[in-house]
Design a protein around this motif. Structure first.
Motif, PDB file in Angstrom:
ATOM      1  N   SER A  60       0.830  -1.210   0.000  1.00  0.00           N
ATOM      2  CA  SER A  60       0.000   0.000   0.000  1.00  0.00           C
ATOM      3  C   SER A  60       0.859   1.254   0.000  1.00  0.00           C
ATOM      4  N   ILE A  61       1.892   1.264   0.846  1.00  0.00           N
ATOM      5  CA  ILE A  61       2.803   2.417   0.924  1.00  0.00           C
ATOM      6  C   ILE A  61       3.538   2.602  -0.401  1.00  0.00           C
ATOM      7  N   LEU A  62       4.000   1.493  -0.958  1.00  0.00           N
ATOM      8  CA  LEU A  62       4.746   1.536  -2.223  1.00  0.00           C
ATOM      9  C   LEU A  62       3.895   2.099  -3.350  1.00  0.00           C
ATOM     10  N   LEU A  63       2.619   1.733  -3.380  1.00  0.00           N
ATOM     11  CA  LEU A  63       1.736   2.153  -4.463  1.00  0.00           C
ATOM     12  C   LEU A  63       1.368   3.634  -4.414  1.00  0.00           C
ATOM     13  N   THR A  66       4.252   4.763  -6.633  1.00  0.00           N
ATOM     14  CA  THR A  66       4.658   3.904  -7.747  1.00  0.00           C
ATOM     15  C   THR A  66       3.450   3.568  -8.608  1.00  0.00           C
ATOM     16  N   SER A  67       3.643   3.577  -9.909  1.00  0.00           N
ATOM     17  CA  SER A  67       2.557   3.242 -10.828  1.00  0.00           C
ATOM     18  C   SER A  67       2.075   1.812 -10.611  1.00  0.00           C
ATOM     19  N   GLU A  68       0.764   1.647 -10.655  1.00  0.00           N
ATOM     20  CA  GLU A  68       0.201   0.298 -10.512  1.00  0.00           C
ATOM     21  C   GLU A  68       0.587  -0.601 -11.685  1.00  0.00           C
ATOM     22  N   LEU A  69       1.112   0.000 -12.759  1.00  0.00           N
ATOM     23  CA  LEU A  69       1.594  -0.782 -13.892  1.00  0.00           C
ATOM     24  C   LEU A  69       2.616  -1.816 -13.429  1.00  0.00           C
ATOM     25  N   TYR A  70       3.500  -1.386 -12.502  1.00  0.00           N
ATOM     26  CA  TYR A  70       4.556  -2.283 -12.048  1.00  0.00           C
ATOM     27  C   TYR A  70       4.012  -3.391 -11.152  1.00  0.00           C
ATOM     28  N   VAL A  71       2.949  -3.103 -10.426  1.00  0.00           N
ATOM     29  CA  VAL A  71       2.304  -4.144  -9.625  1.00  0.00           C
ATOM     30  C   VAL A  71       1.693  -5.186 -10.555  1.00  0.00           C
ATOM     31  N   ASN A  72       1.080  -4.710 -11.616  1.00  0.00           N
ATOM     32  CA  ASN A  72       0.448  -5.605 -12.578  1.00  0.00           C
ATOM     33  C   ASN A  72       1.476  -6.513 -13.254  1.00  0.00           C
ATOM     34  N   ILE A  73       2.619  -5.922 -13.625  1.00  0.00           N
ATOM     35  CA  ILE A  73       3.698  -6.714 -14.233  1.00  0.00           C
ATOM     36  C   ILE A  73       4.236  -7.725 -13.225  1.00  0.00           C
ATOM     37  N   SER A  74       4.435  -7.258 -11.994  1.00  0.00           N
ATOM     38  CA  SER A  74       4.933  -8.139 -10.943  1.00  0.00           C
ATOM     39  C   SER A  74       3.989  -9.310 -10.722  1.00  0.00           C
ATOM     40  N   SER A  75       2.702  -9.030 -10.797  1.00  0.00           N
ATOM     41  CA  SER A  75       1.703 -10.088 -10.629  1.00  0.00           C
ATOM     42  C   SER A  75       1.812 -11.136 -11.736  1.00  0.00           C
ATOM     43  N   LYS A  76       2.020 -10.671 -12.961  1.00  0.00           N
ATOM     44  CA  LYS A  76       2.168 -11.601 -14.092  1.00  0.00           C
ATOM     45  C   LYS A  76       3.420 -12.463 -13.923  1.00  0.00           C
ATOM     46  N   VAL A  95       5.906  -7.072  -3.466  1.00  0.00           N
ATOM     47  CA  VAL A  95       6.506  -5.798  -3.057  1.00  0.00           C
ATOM     48  C   VAL A  95       7.901  -5.659  -3.653  1.00  0.00           C
ATOM     49  N   ALA A  96       8.715  -6.708  -3.504  1.00  0.00           N
ATOM     50  CA  ALA A  96      10.109  -6.656  -3.968  1.00  0.00           C
ATOM     51  C   ALA A  96      10.201  -6.413  -5.465  1.00  0.00           C
ATOM     52  N   LEU A  97       9.395  -7.137  -6.255  1.00  0.00           N
ATOM     53  CA  LEU A  97       9.436  -6.978  -7.706  1.00  0.00           C
ATOM     54  C   LEU A  97       8.897  -5.629  -8.144  1.00  0.00           C
ATOM     55  N   THR A  98       7.805  -5.189  -7.517  1.00  0.00           N
ATOM     56  CA  THR A  98       7.231  -3.887  -7.870  1.00  0.00           C
ATOM     57  C   THR A  98       8.247  -2.782  -7.662  1.00  0.00           C
ATOM     58  N   ASP A  99       8.890  -2.799  -6.514  1.00  0.00           N
ATOM     59  CA  ASP A  99       9.896  -1.782  -6.194  1.00  0.00           C
ATOM     60  C   ASP A  99      11.081  -1.887  -7.149  1.00  0.00           C
ATOM     61  N   HIS A 100      11.538  -3.109  -7.403  1.00  0.00           N
ATOM     62  CA  HIS A 100      12.696  -3.304  -8.278  1.00  0.00           C
ATOM     63  C   HIS A 100      12.410  -2.850  -9.707  1.00  0.00           C
ATOM     64  N   ILE A 156      16.144 -10.267 -11.089  1.00  0.00           N
ATOM     65  CA  ILE A 156      14.814 -10.867 -10.938  1.00  0.00           C
ATOM     66  C   ILE A 156      14.941 -12.311 -10.466  1.00  0.00           C
ATOM     67  N   ALA A 157      15.899 -13.048 -11.038  1.00  0.00           N
ATOM     68  CA  ALA A 157      16.125 -14.438 -10.646  1.00  0.00           C
ATOM     69  C   ALA A 157      16.483 -14.532  -9.166  1.00  0.00           C
ATOM     70  N   LEU A 158      17.299 -13.600  -8.698  1.00  0.00           N
ATOM     71  CA  LEU A 158      17.689 -13.603  -7.291  1.00  0.00           C
ATOM     72  C   LEU A 158      16.484 -13.325  -6.394  1.00  0.00           C
ATOM     73  N   HIS A 159      15.584 -12.465  -6.862  1.00  0.00           N
ATOM     74  CA  HIS A 159      14.339 -12.227  -6.115  1.00  0.00           C
ATOM     75  C   HIS A 159      13.518 -13.514  -6.031  1.00  0.00           C
ATOM     76  N   LEU A 160      13.513 -14.297  -7.104  1.00  0.00           N
ATOM     77  CA  LEU A 160      12.775 -15.559  -7.114  1.00  0.00           C
ATOM     78  C   LEU A 160      13.394 -16.559  -6.147  1.00  0.00           C
ATOM     79  N   VAL A 161      14.717 -16.636  -6.156  1.00  0.00           N
ATOM     80  CA  VAL A 161      15.417 -17.509  -5.218  1.00  0.00           C
ATOM     81  C   VAL A 161      15.113 -17.062  -3.798  1.00  0.00           C
TER      82      VAL A 161
END
Length: 285
Positions: A60-63, A66-76, A95-100, A156-161
Motif C-alpha cells: 500500500s505504501i509503495l503504491l 509507484t505506478s500500478e503498472l509495475y504491480v500488474n507486471i509483478s503479478s504476471k 513488493v520486492a518486484l514492484t519496487d525493483h 529478478i532471478a535472485l528475487h525468485l530464489v
C-alpha cells in the motif's frame, strides 16, 4: 465492498466479507470517491489477496508513489514463476518486484545501466530461476515497450530464489550464492578441473551446499564444536578411503571458519567429502 484506503485513482484497499484486507486495482476505481463509499465491482481488473497484513501495508505504501503498472507486471511474473517452480513463492515478492521494476525502468529511461556482479553465478547456479527471469523480460517489454538486459534478469532471478527461501532478506540470498560459488571454486582449484555441471551429482552437491549455508545463516544449527571432537566410524572410513576429497573438504572447512566463523562438524565434513568424491570421481583415489 467499501473503500478502506485510497492509494491512487486506480488502486484502493478494501476488505472481504470475512474481513480479510485486499488490494484491488482498476481504471478510475477511486476517481472522485471517498473512504467508506462502495466500489464499482465492474471496474475491478486485479485483486491482491495478501494474507500477511504487514506485506499488504508495504504494498500500500509503495503504491502511493509507484505506478500500478509495475504491480500488474509483478503479478504476471509472480503467476508465471509460481506455475514453473515447485516451491511456494512468498507474498513479499509482489513488493520486492514492484519496487525493483520501478527503479530498474526509471534507470533505463535515464540511460543508467547497472552491472549485476552475480550475473555469472546466478545464471550458473539458479538455472531455472534465470530462465523464468528471461521470460519475465518478455513480459516487461510487452507491457512497457522497454527491453531490459540480462543483468536485470539476474536480479529478478535472485528475487525468485529469495522468495522461495528467505522471505524479505535479500542479503541472505546473496550470501548463500557467495558461499556456494567460493566452495565450488575451492573444489575446482584443488583438483584443477572443471566440474560437470550437467550431472546429477553436481546438482545434489549444489543443493547440499545451498541448504547447509541457509541453516548456518539462519542459525538453525548451533556451531558444533563438540562434534569436532568425535570421530565416528563413517568419518574414519571416508577419511581413509577418499583421502584426496577429504583433504579438499578440510580446505573448505578452514575457509568457512576463517571467513564466516562457521565451525562445521565431522558429520558435515563426511557429507562434503562424499559429495566431492562423487563429482570428481575420475580424480579421487
Amino acid at each position: 465492498m467499501y473503500i478502506k484506503k485510497i492509494l491512487n485513482n486506480n488502486v484502493v484497499v478494501t476488505t472481504t466479507k470475512l474481513n480479510q484486507e485486499i488490494v484491488v486495482m482498476g481504471k478510475g476505481l477511486a476517481f472522485q470517491k471517498k473512504i467508506g463509499e462502495t466500489i464499482d465491482a465492474s471496474k475491478i481488473e486485479k485483486t491482491f489477496v495478501l494474507e500477511n497484513h504487514e506485506i499488504s501495508e508495504k504494498l500500500s505504501i509503495l503504491l502511493k508513489d509507484t505506478s500500478e503498472l509495475y504491480v500488474n507486471i509483478s503479478s504476471k511474473i509472480f503467476d508465471y514463476a509460481q506455475s514453473e517452480l515447485s516451491s511456494k513463492l512468498d507474498e513479499y515478492l509482489y513488493v520486492a518486484l514492484t519496487d525493483h521494476l520501478s527503479l530498474a525502468i526509471s534507470r533505463h529511461k535515464q540511460g543508467i545501466y547497472l552491472k549485476n556482479v552475480l550475473l555469472w553465478e546466478i545464471r550458473k547456479y539458479y538455472k531455472q530461476e534465470f530462465q523464468i527471469a528471461l521470460k519475465s523480460l518478455d513480459i516487461i517489454e510487452s507491457d512497457t515497450g522497454i527491453r531490459l538486459g540480462e543483468d536485470e534478469a539476474a536480479s529478478i532471478a535472485l528475487h525468485l530464489v529469495n522468495s522461495q527461501l528467505f522471505s524479505e532478506d535479500m542479503a541472505e540470498a546473496v550470501r548463500v550464492t557467495e558461499i556456494v560459488n567460493n566452495v565450488l571454486n575451492i573444489v575446482k582449484y584443488h583438483f584443477r578441473m572443471e566440474l560437470d555441471e550437467s550431472s546429477i551429482n553436481h546438482e545434489r552437491f549444489l543443493t547440499h551446499l545451498r541448504f547447509s549455508a541457509i541453516r548456518f545463516i539462519r542459525k538453525e544449527k548451533e556451531k558444533e564444536k563438540e562434534a569436532k571432537r568425535n570421530d565416528p566410524f563413517l568419518y574414519k572410513q571416508v577419511k581413509n578411503k577418499y583421502s584426496t576429497a577429504f583433504h579438499c573438504s578440510q580446505k573448505i572447512m578452514v575457509y568457512l571458519e576463517n571467513t564466516y566463523g562457521w565451525v562445521i562438524s565431522n558429520e558435515e565434513i563426511t557429507y562434503l567429502t562424499l559429495h566431492i568424491h562423487r563429482i570428481t570421481n575420475r580424480y579421487t583415489n
